[in-house]
Scaffold this motif. Structure first.
Motif, PDB file in Angstrom:
ATOM      1  N   ASN A 143       2.196   8.676  -7.095  1.00 25.92           N
ATOM      2  CA  ASN A 143       1.757   7.530  -6.295  1.00 25.92           C
ATOM      3  C   ASN A 143       0.619   6.811  -7.013  1.00 25.92           C
ATOM      4  OD1 ASN A 143      -0.472   9.192  -5.903  1.00 25.92           O
ATOM      5  ND2 ASN A 143      -0.082   9.547  -3.728  1.00 25.92           N
ATOM      6  N   THR A 175       7.962   6.139  -7.794  1.00 26.31           N
ATOM      7  CA  THR A 175       6.594   5.843  -7.389  1.00 26.31           C
ATOM      8  C   THR A 175       6.564   5.797  -5.863  1.00 26.31           C
ATOM      9  OG1 THR A 175       6.146   4.580  -9.403  1.00 26.31           O
ATOM     10  CG2 THR A 175       4.684   4.223  -7.527  1.00 26.31           C
ATOM     11  N   GLU A 179       5.017   5.071  -2.265  1.00 24.02           N
ATOM     12  CA  GLU A 179       4.072   4.158  -1.630  1.00 24.02           C
ATOM     13  C   GLU A 179       2.931   4.912  -0.963  1.00 24.02           C
ATOM     14  OE1 GLU A 179       6.585   2.237   1.169  1.00 24.02           O
ATOM     15  OE2 GLU A 179       7.117   0.597  -0.183  1.00 24.02           O
ATOM     16  N   SER A 196      -2.224   1.272   1.995  1.00 21.96           N
ATOM     17  CA  SER A 196      -1.042   0.547   1.518  1.00 21.96           C
ATOM     18  C   SER A 196      -1.401  -0.656   0.645  1.00 21.96           C
ATOM     19  CB  SER A 196      -0.178   0.097   2.700  1.00 21.96           C
ATOM     20  OG  SER A 196      -0.902  -0.778   3.552  1.00 21.96           O
ATOM     21  N   ASN A 224      -1.061  -0.334  -3.100  1.00 20.57           N
ATOM     22  CA  ASN A 224       0.252  -0.360  -3.752  1.00 20.57           C
ATOM     23  C   ASN A 224       0.446  -1.600  -4.611  1.00 20.57           C
ATOM     24  OD1 ASN A 224       1.204   2.089  -2.552  1.00 20.57           O
ATOM     25  ND2 ASN A 224       1.646   0.982  -0.659  1.00 20.57           N
ATOM     26  N   GLU A 225      -0.431  -2.586  -4.454  1.00 27.45           N
ATOM     27  CA  GLU A 225      -0.299  -3.840  -5.187  1.00 27.45           C
ATOM     28  C   GLU A 225      -0.255  -3.615  -6.690  1.00 27.45           C
ATOM     29  OE1 GLU A 225      -0.258  -7.825  -6.476  1.00 27.45           O
ATOM     30  OE2 GLU A 225       0.370  -6.841  -4.628  1.00 27.45           O
ATOM     31  N   SER A 238       0.865  -0.977  -8.542  1.00 28.54           N
ATOM     32  CA  SER A 238       2.171  -0.498  -9.014  1.00 28.54           C
ATOM     33  C   SER A 238       3.265  -1.512  -8.721  1.00 28.54           C
ATOM     34  CB  SER A 238       2.514   0.840  -8.357  1.00 28.54           C
ATOM     35  OG  SER A 238       1.633   1.856  -8.784  1.00 28.54           O
ATOM     36  N   ARG A 239       3.197  -2.148  -7.565  1.00 28.77           N
ATOM     37  CA  ARG A 239       4.236  -3.117  -7.181  1.00 28.77           C
ATOM     38  C   ARG A 239       4.278  -4.270  -8.179  1.00 28.77           C
ATOM     39  NH1 ARG A 239       2.794  -3.857  -2.335  1.00 28.77           N
ATOM     40  NH2 ARG A 239       4.346  -2.507  -1.345  1.00 28.77           N
ATOM     41  N   GLU A 266      11.450  -2.713  -9.254  1.00 24.20           N
ATOM     42  CA  GLU A 266      10.844  -2.687  -7.926  1.00 24.20           C
ATOM     43  C   GLU A 266      11.475  -1.656  -6.991  1.00 24.20           C
ATOM     44  OE1 GLU A 266      13.712  -6.194  -8.265  1.00 24.20           O
ATOM     45  OE2 GLU A 266      12.056  -5.367  -9.429  1.00 24.20           O
ATOM     46  N   LEU A 303       9.805   1.923  -6.297  1.00 28.84           N
ATOM     47  CA  LEU A 303       8.709   2.114  -5.347  1.00 28.84           C
ATOM     48  C   LEU A 303       9.316   2.440  -3.992  1.00 28.84           C
ATOM     49  CD1 LEU A 303       5.601   1.910  -4.881  1.00 28.84           C
ATOM     50  CD2 LEU A 303       5.981  -0.484  -4.234  1.00 28.84           C
ATOM     51  N   ASN A 331       9.405   4.786  -0.095  1.00 25.97           N
ATOM     52  CA  ASN A 331       8.766   5.530   0.992  1.00 25.97           C
ATOM     53  C   ASN A 331       9.146   6.997   0.807  1.00 25.97           C
ATOM     54  OD1 ASN A 331       8.090   6.834   3.364  1.00 25.97           O
ATOM     55  ND2 ASN A 331       8.828   5.190   4.705  1.00 25.97           N
TER      56      ASN A 331
END
Length: 394
Positions: A305, A322, A324, A330, A333-334, A336-337, A346, A349, A351
């Motif tokens: 993560n 990866t 979240e 949360s 997460n920007e 990695s996103r 994408e 990433l 849950n």
């Protein structure tokens, strides 16, 4: 890059989180300095070690608006540091110290205040031609300290002739609390060269200053080559494991790592995290930063993560997930996103508590032929940005 004559070799001072006992922090610091050294510059870390980053910092008035939450953060960091110093793995602490001193080349006394940094830049550091802040989350506001002007190169009395640039700093989130906008806008306006690690950071710089910042990759991507670490440790690190690198929480990452272990039929190994407040995931290991790279490179699968866990999975072309960060975390997460979106990854990433989504990614291979040209374009952008900045002072 054109050959630089000895008399015009740029002398660069770097301000970043080089001192942290954190794998990503150490490796991004290594990536930036190593790239500069390989491209004709002299590069050194300005040994700024602010107390608020890892030791907690000073307590606030409990009657202030953020006092209670800030003091809880200070207490948590202070207790975490005390626990690590008293009960932590001494060998691992020594390995981080050795890496910082020998591999990163950190020397000189610790500078713990902005005044101390200004004093250094006006004295022993007056030889520097360029000051670089970045990478990592140095532009993020902390709960207990707010904005740190040092990481925005705001010390007008120190190194007044040095060119001031940023390389891939992160705000940590997609936005910045409006209470800090005027302060940060003023700091950014004094830079000769501006860049940011996330596209959201590029937008934020433009919104605050009206200036265009370059979008450049993390220094680990900039450098790209960590083969010397593998050559050094490959014989001592066994392969065929799931590498699970989790920070901040075990929520989701535990479930995903256990699923990956079952899928591959391999044991789960997790590098120690001094801030861990959860029971271990798989078997805990205590690697040095260079060994951490080797464990990841020799794994069957990576579950993380962490932004830098994601980066190195990509650099070594490892199948990965990866996870979240949930809830209040949360926004983090920007980082990695932004990276995964840029590389067309994408979907990686996920849950971690969604078993079906995790299983789908375990079964779906990554087309690295699609990823490679995008990664190379990011590297080219970062390298061209720094080459132009070096030429501006050579």
């Amino acid at each position: 890059m054109q050959e630089l004559k000895r008399s015009t070799i740029p002398r660069v001072g770097i301000l970043t989180y080089h001192f942290s006992d954190n794998y990503g922090a150490c490796l991004q610091a290594y990536g930036l300095r190593q790239w500069l050294l390989k491209n004709g510059a002299e590069a050194e870390f300005i040994n700024y070690v602010p107390r608020h980053v890892e030791a907690g910092g000073r307590l606030q008035s409990p009657f202030s608006k953020t006092g209670l939450k800030a003091n809880l953060k200070v207490a948590f960091l202070w207790l975490s540091r005390l626990k690590q110093d008293v009960f932590g793995n001494a060998d691992q602490r020594d390995m981080f110290k050795t890496f910082q001193e020998e591999t990163l080349g950190v020397t000189g006394e610790r500078l713990t205040t902005a005044e101390a940094v200004q004093g250094y830049l006006g004295g022993k550091g007056a030889h520097l031609d360029m000051l670089v802040c970045g990478s990592d989350q140095i532009w993020a506001a902390s709960l207990q300290n707010g904005i740190d002007p040092v990481y925005y190169l705001s010390f007008p009395d120190g190194s007044p002739k040095a060119r001031r640039i940023s390389y891939a700093p992160s705000f940590g989130r997609a936005g910045l609390d409006p209470v800090h906008h005027n302060e940060v806008s003023g700091y950014l306006s004094a830079f000769e060269g501006l860049s940011a690690r996330e596209k959201s950071g590029v937008k934020l710089v433009h919104d605050l200053t009206g200036r265009e910042a370059a979008w450049v990759p993390d220094p680990t991507i900039l450098l790209g080559d960590f083969s010397e670490f593998l050559e050094e440790h490959e014989a001592e690190v066994q392969g065929d494991h799931v590498f699970c690198y989790g920070l901040r929480t075990a929520s989701g990452i535990r479930e995903a790592a256990e699923a990956a272990g079952k899928f591959t039929g391999s044991p789960v190994l997790s590098p120690f995290n001094p801030h861990r407040r959860w029971r271990e995931v798989g078997t805990t290991i205590y690697p040095s930063p260079a060994q951490w790279v080797t464990y990841l490179a020799k794994s069957k699968f990576v579950v993380t993560n962490s932004f830098h866990g994601t980066v190195f999975s990509i650099l070594f072309r490892k199948p990965f997930i990866t996870v979240e960060l949930p809830g209040a975390r949360s926004e983090l997460n920007e980082r990695s996103r932004s990276l995964l979106n840029a590389l067309g990854l994408e979907e990686r990433l996920v849950n971690g508590t969604d078993a079906a989504q995790v299983q789908e990614m375990l079964n779906r291979p990554i087309d690295w032929n699609e990823v490679s040209p995008r990664l190379e374009a990011m590297q080219k952008a970062g390298r061209m940005y720094l080459k132009n900045e070096l030429l501006a002072v050579s």
